[in-house]
Design a protein around this motif. Structure first.
Motif, PDB file in Angstrom:
ATOM      1  N   ASP A   1      -9.923  -6.632   7.353  1.00 39.50           N
ATOM      2  CA  ASP A   1     -11.275  -7.093   7.710  1.00 39.50           C
ATOM      3  C   ASP A   1     -11.653  -6.720   9.139  1.00 39.50           C
ATOM      4  OD1 ASP A   1     -11.641  -8.172   5.185  1.00 39.50           O
ATOM      5  OD2 ASP A   1     -11.110 -10.221   5.793  1.00 39.50           O
ATOM      6  N   ARG A   2     -10.672  -6.677  10.053  1.00 35.22           N
ATOM      7  CA  ARG A   2     -10.940  -6.349  11.459  1.00 35.22           C
ATOM      8  C   ARG A   2     -11.073  -4.848  11.709  1.00 35.22           C
ATOM      9  NH1 ARG A   2      -6.974 -10.366  12.336  1.00 35.22           N
ATOM     10  NH2 ARG A   2      -5.428  -8.740  12.624  1.00 35.22           N
ATOM     11  N   MET A   3     -10.697  -4.027  10.756  1.00 30.60           N
ATOM     12  CA  MET A   3     -10.757  -2.574  10.945  1.00 30.60           C
ATOM     13  C   MET A   3     -12.192  -2.083  10.987  1.00 30.60           C
ATOM     14  SD  MET A   3      -7.828  -1.152   8.439  1.00 30.60           S
ATOM     15  CE  MET A   3      -6.179  -1.814   8.535  1.00 30.60           C
ATOM     16  N   LYS A   4     -12.354  -0.950  11.645  1.00 27.82           N
ATOM     17  CA  LYS A   4     -13.658  -0.299  11.648  1.00 27.82           C
ATOM     18  C   LYS A   4     -13.854   0.369  10.301  1.00 27.82           C
ATOM     19  CE  LYS A   4     -13.762   0.575  16.585  1.00 27.82           C
ATOM     20  NZ  LYS A   4     -13.830   1.582  17.643  1.00 27.82           N
ATOM     21  N   GLY A   5     -15.084   0.406   9.876  1.00 20.75           N
ATOM     22  CA  GLY A   5     -15.399   1.046   8.603  1.00 20.75           C
ATOM     23  C   GLY A   5     -16.390   0.218   7.815  1.00 20.75           C
ATOM     24  N   SER A   6     -16.883   0.814   6.767  1.00 17.85           N
ATOM     25  CA  SER A   6     -17.896   0.145   5.949  1.00 17.85           C
ATOM     26  C   SER A   6     -17.281  -1.002   5.147  1.00 17.85           C
ATOM     27  CB  SER A   6     -18.538   1.152   4.988  1.00 17.85           C
ATOM     28  OG  SER A   6     -17.602   1.538   3.992  1.00 17.85           O
ATOM     29  N   ALA A   7     -18.139  -1.898   4.727  1.00 18.77           N
ATOM     30  CA  ALA A   7     -17.694  -3.018   3.894  1.00 18.77           C
ATOM     31  C   ALA A   7     -17.125  -2.500   2.576  1.00 18.77           C
ATOM     32  CB  ALA A   7     -18.856  -3.975   3.636  1.00 18.77           C
ATOM     33  N   LYS A   8     -17.707  -1.427   2.054  1.00 20.68           N
ATOM     34  CA  LYS A   8     -17.232  -0.856   0.799  1.00 20.68           C
ATOM     35  C   LYS A   8     -15.793  -0.343   0.962  1.00 20.68           C
ATOM     36  CE  LYS A   8     -18.629   2.223  -2.909  1.00 20.68           C
ATOM     37  NZ  LYS A   8     -19.670   3.107  -3.422  1.00 20.68           N
ATOM     38  N   TRP A   9     -15.521   0.365   2.061  1.00 17.89           N
ATOM     39  CA  TRP A   9     -14.177   0.886   2.320  1.00 17.89           C
ATOM     40  C   TRP A   9     -13.181  -0.258   2.473  1.00 17.89           C
ATOM     41  CZ3 TRP A   9     -10.695   4.147   1.497  1.00 17.89           C
ATOM     42  CH2 TRP A   9      -9.580   4.283   2.324  1.00 17.89           C
ATOM     43  N   LYS A  10     -13.582  -1.300   3.181  1.00 17.51           N
ATOM     44  CA  LYS A  10     -12.705  -2.454   3.356  1.00 17.51           C
ATOM     45  C   LYS A  10     -12.416  -3.129   2.018  1.00 17.51           C
ATOM     46  CE  LYS A  10     -14.165  -3.342   8.085  1.00 17.51           C
ATOM     47  NZ  LYS A  10     -14.806  -4.294   8.984  1.00 17.51           N
ATOM     48  N   ASN A  11     -13.419  -3.211   1.141  1.00 13.75           N
ATOM     49  CA  ASN A  11     -13.208  -3.784  -0.192  1.00 13.75           C
ATOM     50  C   ASN A  11     -12.225  -2.952  -0.999  1.00 13.75           C
ATOM     51  OD1 ASN A  11     -14.915  -5.960   0.262  1.00 13.75           O
ATOM     52  ND2 ASN A  11     -16.686  -4.958  -0.653  1.00 13.75           N
ATOM     53  N   VAL A  12     -12.307  -1.631  -0.853  1.00  9.83           N
ATOM     54  CA  VAL A  12     -11.353  -0.749  -1.532  1.00  9.83           C
ATOM     55  C   VAL A  12      -9.945  -1.013  -1.004  1.00  9.83           C
ATOM     56  CG1 VAL A  12     -10.616   1.666  -1.791  1.00  9.83           C
ATOM     57  CG2 VAL A  12     -13.024   1.060  -2.107  1.00  9.83           C
ATOM     58  N   LEU A  13      -9.812  -1.122   0.312  1.00 10.09           N
ATOM     59  CA  LEU A  13      -8.495  -1.388   0.911  1.00 10.09           C
ATOM     60  C   LEU A  13      -7.930  -2.731   0.455  1.00 10.09           C
ATOM     61  CD1 LEU A  13      -8.952  -0.120   4.583  1.00 10.09           C
ATOM     62  CD2 LEU A  13      -7.549   0.920   2.776  1.00 10.09           C
ATOM     63  N   VAL A  14      -8.773  -3.745   0.387  1.00 11.55           N
ATOM     64  CA  VAL A  14      -8.315  -5.062  -0.072  1.00 11.55           C
ATOM     65  C   VAL A  14      -7.864  -4.972  -1.527  1.00 11.55           C
ATOM     66  CG1 VAL A  14      -9.060  -7.422  -0.605  1.00 11.55           C
ATOM     67  CG2 VAL A  14      -9.625  -6.402   1.608  1.00 11.55           C
ATOM     68  N   ALA A  15      -8.622  -4.267  -2.357  1.00 19.63           N
ATOM     69  CA  ALA A  15      -8.233  -4.098  -3.764  1.00 19.63           C
ATOM     70  C   ALA A  15      -6.887  -3.369  -3.858  1.00 19.63           C
ATOM     71  CB  ALA A  15      -9.314  -3.341  -4.524  1.00 19.63           C
ATOM     72  N   LEU A  16      -6.691  -2.347  -3.044  1.00 14.93           N
ATOM     73  CA  LEU A  16      -5.418  -1.627  -3.027  1.00 14.93           C
ATOM     74  C   LEU A  16      -4.281  -2.536  -2.550  1.00 14.93           C
ATOM     75  CD1 LEU A  16      -6.537   1.797  -1.522  1.00 14.93           C
ATOM     76  CD2 LEU A  16      -5.913   1.324  -3.895  1.00 14.93           C
ATOM     77  N   ALA A  17      -4.571  -3.372  -1.563  1.00 16.61           N
ATOM     78  CA  ALA A  17      -3.563  -4.305  -1.059  1.00 16.61           C
ATOM     79  C   ALA A  17      -3.203  -5.333  -2.138  1.00 16.61           C
ATOM     80  CB  ALA A  17      -4.067  -5.004   0.205  1.00 16.61           C
ATOM     81  N   TYR A  18      -4.195  -5.811  -2.877  1.00 12.67           N
ATOM     82  CA  TYR A  18      -3.926  -6.734  -3.978  1.00 12.67           C
ATOM     83  C   TYR A  18      -3.010  -6.088  -5.009  1.00 12.67           C
ATOM     84  CZ  TYR A  18      -7.735  -9.966  -2.605  1.00 12.67           C
ATOM     85  OH  TYR A  18      -8.524 -10.864  -1.958  1.00 12.67           O
ATOM     86  N   GLU A  19      -3.327  -4.855  -5.379  1.00 13.24           N
ATOM     87  CA  GLU A  19      -2.513  -4.122  -6.356  1.00 13.24           C
ATOM     88  C   GLU A  19      -1.097  -3.919  -5.828  1.00 13.24           C
ATOM     89  OE1 GLU A  19      -1.469  -2.060  -9.815  1.00 13.24           O
ATOM     90  OE2 GLU A  19      -3.315  -3.177  -9.446  1.00 13.24           O
ATOM     91  N   THR A  20      -0.988  -3.613  -4.543  1.00 11.77           N
ATOM     92  CA  THR A  20       0.326  -3.417  -3.929  1.00 11.77           C
ATOM     93  C   THR A  20       1.140  -4.698  -3.979  1.00 11.77           C
ATOM     94  OG1 THR A  20      -0.557  -1.697  -2.467  1.00 11.77           O
ATOM     95  CG2 THR A  20       1.513  -2.745  -1.800  1.00 11.77           C
ATOM     96  N   LEU A  21       0.524  -5.795  -3.628  1.00  7.68           N
ATOM     97  CA  LEU A  21       1.244  -7.074  -3.654  1.00  7.68           C
ATOM     98  C   LEU A  21       1.662  -7.442  -5.071  1.00  7.68           C
ATOM     99  CD1 LEU A  21       2.325  -9.324  -1.934  1.00  7.68           C
ATOM    100  CD2 LEU A  21       0.164 -10.511  -2.218  1.00  7.68           C
ATOM    101  N   TRP A  22       0.794  -7.192  -6.034  1.00 11.07           N
ATOM    102  CA  TRP A  22       1.133  -7.451  -7.437  1.00 11.07           C
ATOM    103  C   TRP A  22       2.355  -6.625  -7.839  1.00 11.07           C
ATOM    104  CZ3 TRP A  22       1.238 -10.022 -11.756  1.00 11.07           C
ATOM    105  CH2 TRP A  22       1.473  -9.364 -12.956  1.00 11.07           C
ATOM    106  N   ARG A  23       2.367  -5.351  -7.433  1.00 12.66           N
ATOM    107  CA  ARG A  23       3.494  -4.472  -7.779  1.00 12.66           C
ATOM    108  C   ARG A  23       4.789  -4.940  -7.094  1.00 12.66           C
ATOM    109  NH1 ARG A  23       2.465  -0.827 -12.028  1.00 12.66           N
ATOM    110  NH2 ARG A  23       0.209  -0.633 -12.063  1.00 12.66           N
ATOM    111  N   ILE A  24       4.680  -5.439  -5.878  1.00 11.11           N
ATOM    112  CA  ILE A  24       5.851  -5.984  -5.180  1.00 11.11           C
ATOM    113  C   ILE A  24       6.397  -7.169  -5.972  1.00 11.11           C
ATOM    114  CG2 ILE A  24       6.601  -7.260  -3.120  1.00 11.11           C
ATOM    115  CD1 ILE A  24       4.598  -5.466  -1.527  1.00 11.11           C
TER     116      ILE A  24
END
Length: 148
Positions: A86-109
């Motif tokens: 959330d603190r990173m520079k970039g669009s809200a859309k890009w941040k939402n993509v990163l959060v979705a990827l992080a969710y998937e990563t945590l699920w895989r862990i």
């Protein structure tokens, strides 16, 4: 595109109701060894399994390299990962993509952790990273096909 089971998992995580060894102990279930099944170095808590474990940190390092974001070194919970994004520079859309990827990563862990506990499957950092990349590239291709 985040799968419902992943969102359900993230909700349970945010509610603090994950079945870790320390959670079992708090619930009165006796466990002889509460150490992490991945590294064996610390008590198995959700914060440890999601970010603090040295093995899991390798997954997050690969995540940062793959997504071309700064390496997250000062994380101690999944909330720290989300807040860092959330603190990173970039669009809200890009941040939402990163959060979705992080969710998937945590699920895989979590899934790989459970495979280790219940099936004795070795925990593979690269397998987790490849699974996340494969799922996400499939999701992007599917989304592009639907829009076309």
């Amino acid at each position: 595109m985040v799968l419902r089971k992943v969102l359900y998992f993230i909700w349970k995580l945010s509610m603090g109701s994950m079945a870790t060894k320390s959670a079992f102990m708090c619930g009165g279930i006796q466990i002889h060894d509460t150490s992490c099944v991945l590294c064996g170095c610390a008590k198995e808590t959700m914060d440890h399994l999601s970010t603090e474990c040295t093995i899991v940190r390798a997954v997050w390092w690969h995540f940062c390299v793959w997504t071309k974001i700064p390496i997250m070194v000062d994380i101690s919970s999944f909330r720290d990962v989300k807040e860092g994004i959330d603190r990173m520079k970039g669009s809200a859309k890009w941040k939402n993509v990163l959060v979705a990827l992080a969710y998937e990563t945590l699920w895989r862990i979590w899934k790989a952790h459970n495979d280790r506990v219940f099936e004795g499957t070795p925990f593979s950092v690269l397998h987790i990273v490849e699974a996340v990349e494969e799922h996400c590239s499939f999701g992007l291709k599917t989304e592009q096909h639907i829009k076309a």
